[in-house]
Design an enzyme around this catalytic site. Structure first.
Site, short mmCIF file in Angstrom:
data_model
loop_
_atom_site.label_atom_id
_atom_site.label_comp_id
_atom_site.label_asym_id
_atom_site.label_seq_id
_atom_site.Cartn_x
_atom_site.Cartn_y
_atom_site.Cartn_z
N LEU A 1 -11.04 -28.83 13.63
CA LEU A 1 -9.65 -28.40 13.87
C LEU A 1 -8.84 -29.53 14.50
O LEU A 1 -8.47 -29.49 15.66
CB LEU A 1 -9.63 -27.15 14.76
N HIS A 2 -8.56 -30.57 13.71
CA HIS A 2 -7.67 -31.64 14.18
C HIS A 2 -6.23 -31.19 13.95
O HIS A 2 -5.99 -30.03 13.62
CB HIS A 2 -8.00 -32.98 13.50
N LEU A 3 -5.27 -32.07 14.11
CA LEU A 3 -3.86 -31.67 14.16
C LEU A 3 -3.36 -30.90 12.94
O LEU A 3 -2.75 -29.85 13.09
CB LEU A 3 -2.98 -32.91 14.39
N THR B 1 -13.31 -32.46 9.19
CA THR B 1 -12.80 -33.04 10.43
C THR B 1 -12.61 -32.01 11.54
O THR B 1 -12.08 -32.34 12.59
CB THR B 1 -11.47 -33.76 10.17
N GLU C 1 -7.56 -28.27 3.44
CA GLU C 1 -8.18 -29.58 3.22
C GLU C 1 -9.26 -29.51 2.15
O GLU C 1 -9.84 -28.52 1.90
CB GLU C 1 -8.81 -30.09 4.53
#
Length: 87
Positions: free
Chosen positions: A14-16, A12, A87
């Site tokens: 660098l999401h939150l 995904t 992740e």
């Protein structure tokens, strides 16, 4: 000043959540820590700055660390990104 390129591996980008993990790690060091992506430069200690860079999976960023603990900071952040940022 030290720098190194690294490819974002987590699906995904660098999401939150990974941005928060990256910032939390960067804040442990006294050095100025930034990364560049395309023509932009982001402060690795600011979640908003990291999110604003819009880094996706497979993108290459260049960390730049400058300060008294620059070598340790660079190694820690590159290792963190290579491990998938939790992740």
């Amino acid at each position: 000043m030290v720098s190194q390129k690294v490819v974002i591996k987590n699906p995904t980008g660098l999401h939150l959540r990974p941005a928060g993990i990256l910032c939390k790690e960067a804040m442990q060091f006294k050095s100025l820590i930034t990364f560049s992506y395309k023509e932009n430069t982001a402060n690795a200690k600011s979640v908003l700055s990291v999110l604003g860079a819009c880094v996706k999976c497979g993108d290459e960023i260049t960390f730049v660390c400058e300060g008294i603990d620059e070598e340790a900071a660079l190694k820690a952040l590159v290792d963190l990104v290579k491990s998938g940022l939790g992740e």
